[in-house]
Design an enzyme around this catalytic site. Structure first.
Site, PDB file in Angstrom:
ATOM      1  N   ASP A  51      40.024  35.338  42.565  1.00 33.24           N
ATOM      2  CA  ASP A  51      39.170  35.887  43.395  1.00 33.24           C
ATOM      3  C   ASP A  51      38.582  37.114  42.769  1.00 33.24           C
ATOM      4  O   ASP A  51      37.433  37.523  43.099  1.00 33.24           O
ATOM      5  CB  ASP A  51      40.060  36.432  44.534  1.00 33.24           C
ATOM      6  CG  ASP A  51      39.198  36.926  45.727  1.00 33.24           C
ATOM      7  OD1 ASP A  51      38.516  36.758  46.312  1.00 33.24           O
ATOM      8  OD2 ASP A  51      39.836  38.127  45.933  1.00 33.24           O
ATOM      9  N   GLU A 123      39.442  29.182  43.458  1.00 30.99           N
ATOM     10  CA  GLU A 123      39.760  30.426  43.278  1.00 30.99           C
ATOM     11  C   GLU A 123      40.976  30.449  42.103  1.00 30.99           C
ATOM     12  O   GLU A 123      40.800  31.017  41.285  1.00 30.99           O
ATOM     13  CB  GLU A 123      40.065  31.528  44.297  1.00 30.99           C
ATOM     14  CG  GLU A 123      39.001  31.751  45.002  1.00 30.99           C
ATOM     15  CD  GLU A 123      39.217  32.925  46.346  1.00 30.99           C
ATOM     16  OE1 GLU A 123      38.250  33.676  46.566  1.00 30.99           O
ATOM     17  OE2 GLU A 123      40.312  32.813  46.692  1.00 30.99           O
TER      18      GLU A 123
END
Length: 229
Positions: A51, A123
Site C-alpha cells: 500500500d 497490494e
C-alpha cells in the site's frame, strides 16, 4: 500450487528469487487460520507494505503527468487510483483471484471475486515484488498493471455519471437501467443489466451486484457512443 505460481509469474512478467514471498502474498488470513499457520503467515503485512509503495509510485506518476493540478486535485485523483474498486478492476487482467489460497468458507462464499480480498492481494503482491526485486521492479509492475490506461479506468468508475451527462447533452431521451436476469447460486450470483435510452438498448453489463452490472452497462454504452463519434 507451484505450477499455479509459475503461471502467475508469467502473467505479471516477473520471476521471484524468493518464491515464498509470492506464496505469502497469495495467502489469505482465512487459509492461514484454517491451516493453523500462525498469525503472521498471511498476506496482511505484505499488503501494508505494498500500500505504501503504491501510494508513492502513484503520487510520483500524478505529480509528473499533471503539472496543472493543485494538491487537492492530486490527492483526490490518487485516492481514486488506490481505492478498493480500482485495484479490484486492475486484477482482472491477471485473474489474480484464481491464484489465492483461501479458507473453505471464503471459497464457498465467492471470495475469489470479492473486491476487498483481491484488492488486498494486489497490494500484497506489490509488497512482495518490492521485497524480492526492489523499488524499480515494483514500480514497473504498478505502471504496467495499475497506472497504464488510467484514463480509461477513471472513465469506467465514473461511467454512470458521465453517461448521464452525455445523454442529457444529446437530448435523446431518458436514461434507465433494466435488470435482465439473475444467474448463479446466492453466494456467486451474477446480475445482467441493460442501459437504455427510452426503449433503445445502448449497452449491457454483468456483475456481482446490480450496481456493478449497471456500471459495466454504462461503460459499454460510452464505448459504443465513442466509437460512433
Amino acid at each position: 500450487m507451484k505450477i499455479r505460481l509459475e503461471d502467475l509469474q508469467k502473467r505479471i512478467g516477473y520471476q521471484f528469487s524468493d518464491i515464498s514471498l509470492l506464496k505469502q502474498a497469495m495467502t489469505h488470513s482465512s487459509y492461514a487460520n484454517e491451516r493453523k499457520l500462525g498469525k503472521l503467515m498471511n498476506n496482511e503485512r505484505l499488503e501494508f507494505l505494498g500500500d505504501a509503495v503504491l501510494e508513492l509510485v502513484s503520487s510520483e506518476f500524478l505529480y509528473t503527468n499533471n503539472p496543472q493540478l493543485h494538491e487537492g486535485d492530486l490527492t483526490k485523483t490518487r485516492a481514486s487510483i488506490v481505492c478498493e474498486s480500482t485495484l479490484a478492476f486492475c486484477t482482472r487482467q491477471i485473474e489474480l483471484g484464481k491464484y489465492l489460497l483461501l479458507g473453505k468458507g471464503e471459497e464457498h462464499t465467492g471470495g475469489r471475486d470479492r473486491n476487498s480480498i483481491v484488492s488486498d492481494a494486489m497490494e500484497a503482491l506489490i509488497g512482495a515484488i518490492y521485497l524480492d526485486g526492489g523499488f524499480a521492479n515494483a514500480k514497473e509492475f504498478i505502471n504496467q498493471f495499475i497506472l497504464k490506461d488510467i484514463e480509461k479506468k477513471k472513465l469506467f468508475f465514473d461511467s454512470k455519471t458521465i453517461l448521464q451527462e452525455v445523454i442529457q447533452k444529446m437530448n435523446r431521451g431518458e436514461l434507465s437501467y433494466e435488470l435482465i436476469s439473475e444467474e448463479g447460486p446466492d453466494h456467486a450470483k451474477q446480475f445482467v443489466v441493460n442501459a437504455k435510452i427510452d426503449e433503445e438498448v445502448i449497452g449491457n453489463g454483468r456483475g456481482k451486484t446490480k450496481k456493478a452490472a449497471e456500471q459495466e452497462a454504462a461503460y459499454s454504452a460510452l464505448m459504443k457512443l465513442n466509437a460512433k463519434e
